[in-house]
Design a protein around this motif. Structure first.
Motif, PDB file in Angstrom:
ATOM      1  N   UNK A 175      -4.934  29.653 -31.348  1.00 26.52           N
ATOM      2  CA  UNK A 175      -5.201  28.532 -31.720  1.00 26.52           C
ATOM      3  C   UNK A 175      -4.122  27.591 -32.294  1.00 26.52           C
ATOM      4  N   UNK A 176      -3.874  26.480 -32.150  1.00 22.92           N
ATOM      5  CA  UNK A 176      -2.829  25.766 -32.482  1.00 22.92           C
ATOM      6  C   UNK A 176      -1.453  26.480 -32.266  1.00 22.92           C
ATOM      7  N   UNK A 177      -1.291  26.647 -30.935  1.00 27.31           N
ATOM      8  CA  UNK A 177       0.078  27.164 -30.506  1.00 27.31           C
ATOM      9  C   UNK A 177       1.283  26.538 -30.741  1.00 27.31           C
ATOM     10  N   UNK A 178       1.347  25.331 -30.956  1.00 27.69           N
ATOM     11  CA  UNK A 178       2.553  24.432 -31.111  1.00 27.69           C
ATOM     12  C   UNK A 178       2.895  24.468 -32.598  1.00 27.69           C
ATOM     13  N   UNK A 179       1.930  24.851 -33.566  1.00 31.99           N
ATOM     14  CA  UNK A 179       2.303  24.814 -35.074  1.00 31.99           C
ATOM     15  C   UNK A 179       2.447  26.098 -35.437  1.00 31.99           C
ATOM     16  N   UNK A 180       3.642  26.385 -36.290  1.00 36.75           N
ATOM     17  CA  UNK A 180       3.938  27.441 -36.896  1.00 36.75           C
ATOM     18  C   UNK A 180       3.103  27.647 -37.991  1.00 36.75           C
ATOM     19  N   UNK A 181       2.193  28.692 -37.824  1.00 35.64           N
ATOM     20  CA  UNK A 181       1.137  28.783 -38.912  1.00 35.64           C
ATOM     21  C   UNK A 181       1.624  29.512 -39.962  1.00 35.64           C
ATOM     22  N   UNK A 182       2.573  30.318 -39.857  1.00 36.60           N
ATOM     23  CA  UNK A 182       3.178  30.865 -41.070  1.00 36.60           C
ATOM     24  C   UNK A 182       3.859  29.858 -42.044  1.00 36.60           C
ATOM     25  N   UNK A 183       4.536  29.331 -41.634  1.00 38.53           N
ATOM     26  CA  UNK A 183       5.371  28.140 -42.208  1.00 38.53           C
ATOM     27  C   UNK A 183       4.464  27.096 -42.831  1.00 38.53           C
ATOM     28  N   UNK A 184       3.194  26.678 -42.341  1.00 35.20           N
ATOM     29  CA  UNK A 184       2.453  25.886 -42.574  1.00 35.20           C
ATOM     30  C   UNK A 184       1.469  26.360 -43.662  1.00 35.20           C
ATOM     31  N   UNK A 185       1.014  27.492 -43.501  1.00 31.82           N
ATOM     32  CA  UNK A 185       0.443  28.151 -44.699  1.00 31.82           C
ATOM     33  C   UNK A 185       1.199  28.232 -45.969  1.00 31.82           C
ATOM     34  N   UNK A 186       2.445  28.829 -45.757  1.00 32.93           N
ATOM     35  CA  UNK A 186       3.482  28.582 -46.987  1.00 32.93           C
ATOM     36  C   UNK A 186       3.621  27.346 -47.658  1.00 32.93           C
ATOM     37  N   UNK A 187       3.922  26.255 -46.720  1.00 34.75           N
ATOM     38  CA  UNK A 187       4.201  24.998 -47.247  1.00 34.75           C
ATOM     39  C   UNK A 187       2.797  24.534 -47.939  1.00 34.75           C
ATOM     40  N   UNK A 188       1.740  24.748 -47.552  1.00 37.22           N
ATOM     41  CA  UNK A 188       0.402  24.100 -47.915  1.00 37.22           C
ATOM     42  C   UNK A 188       0.392  24.967 -49.586  1.00 37.22           C
ATOM     43  N   UNK A 189       0.441  26.229 -49.454  1.00 40.04           N
ATOM     44  CA  UNK A 189       0.223  27.150 -50.629  1.00 40.04           C
ATOM     45  C   UNK A 189       1.382  26.591 -51.772  1.00 40.04           C
ATOM     46  N   UNK A 190       2.573  26.344 -51.392  1.00 36.78           N
ATOM     47  CA  UNK A 190       3.595  25.922 -52.244  1.00 36.78           C
ATOM     48  C   UNK A 190       3.335  24.497 -52.782  1.00 36.78           C
ATOM     49  N   UNK A 191       2.669  23.760 -52.032  1.00 34.35           N
ATOM     50  CA  UNK A 191       2.407  22.278 -52.484  1.00 34.35           C
ATOM     51  C   UNK A 191       1.088  22.660 -53.618  1.00 34.35           C
ATOM     52  N   UNK A 192       0.200  23.344 -53.220  1.00 33.15           N
ATOM     53  CA  UNK A 192      -0.978  23.714 -54.078  1.00 33.15           C
ATOM     54  C   UNK A 192      -0.310  24.457 -55.404  1.00 33.15           C
ATOM     55  N   UNK A 193       0.610  25.025 -55.578  1.00 30.90           N
ATOM     56  CA  UNK A 193       1.085  25.630 -56.688  1.00 30.90           C
ATOM     57  C   UNK A 193       1.882  24.466 -57.699  1.00 30.90           C
ATOM     58  N   UNK A 234      -6.652  29.683 -44.914  1.00 30.84           N
ATOM     59  CA  UNK A 234      -7.141  29.581 -43.850  1.00 30.84           C
ATOM     60  C   UNK A 234      -6.089  29.896 -42.836  1.00 30.84           C
ATOM     61  N   UNK A 235      -4.996  29.038 -42.943  1.00 35.36           N
ATOM     62  CA  UNK A 235      -4.039  28.889 -42.101  1.00 35.36           C
ATOM     63  C   UNK A 235      -3.232  30.285 -41.895  1.00 35.36           C
ATOM     64  N   UNK A 236      -3.025  30.893 -43.118  1.00 36.62           N
ATOM     65  CA  UNK A 236      -2.571  32.235 -43.083  1.00 36.62           C
ATOM     66  C   UNK A 236      -3.343  33.332 -42.358  1.00 36.62           C
ATOM     67  N   UNK A 237      -4.524  33.179 -42.880  1.00 40.99           N
ATOM     68  CA  UNK A 237      -5.581  34.132 -41.967  1.00 40.99           C
ATOM     69  C   UNK A 237      -5.509  34.101 -40.561  1.00 40.99           C
TER      70      UNK A 237
END
Length: 138
Positions: free
Chosen positions: A72-90, A61-64
């Motif tokens: 939305x959420x301009x202070x958060x780097x959504x690309x890195x957040x999405x990547x980090x969450x997916x890495x932790x899921x793996x 969802x963060x990647x989309x």
């Protein structure tokens, strides 16, 4: 209020706790003895599987949201957040596979016949981590 009552589980024919509605139809039957008989490895595998799936969904969802350039959420780097969450899921998927492998290797007699889903679990963990890294550095 739904009061728990003792009933007989139709699956294992043991005493179980049932939640009964006003019409006395069992809604939820959880067999105490079955859950108590499960090893900690089962519970740990289930925990990491569920946490990994939830993290993957949030990461997607963060990647989309990042892909559609939403403000939305301009202070958060959504690309890195999405990547980090997916890495932790793996990593959670790999932990699940490792727990399952370790438990059955140590508690089996003879060789363990693993099916294709066992190997696919290890492969999905590696590909999920690779996808998370790709999102993180893209």
């Amino acid at each position: 209020m739904h009061a728990p009552v003792l009933a007989v589980c139709e699956r294992c024919r043991r005493r179980c706790i049932s939640s009964v509605r006003a019409m006395h139809a069992p809604v939820l039957a959880v067999c105490e003895q079955y859950i108590d008989s499960l090893n900690g490895a089962y519970h740990a595998s289930r925990f990491f599987s569920v946490v990994g799936a939830l993290l993957a969904v949030v990461g997607i969802i963060a990647g989309v949201v990042h892909a559609i350039k939403h403000n939305l959420f301009t202070r958060v780097n959504k690309k890195r957040t999405a990547g980090g969450l997916i890495i932790v899921a793996g990593v959670c998927g790999l932990i699940t596979a490792a727990i399952f492998t370790g438990y059955y290797e140590n508690n089996s007699i003879g060789s363990v016949p693993y099916g294709y889903s066992f190997y696919l679990t290890w492969i999905q963990g590696l590909f999920t981590i690779g996808g998370g890294v790709a999102c993180f550095i893209a």
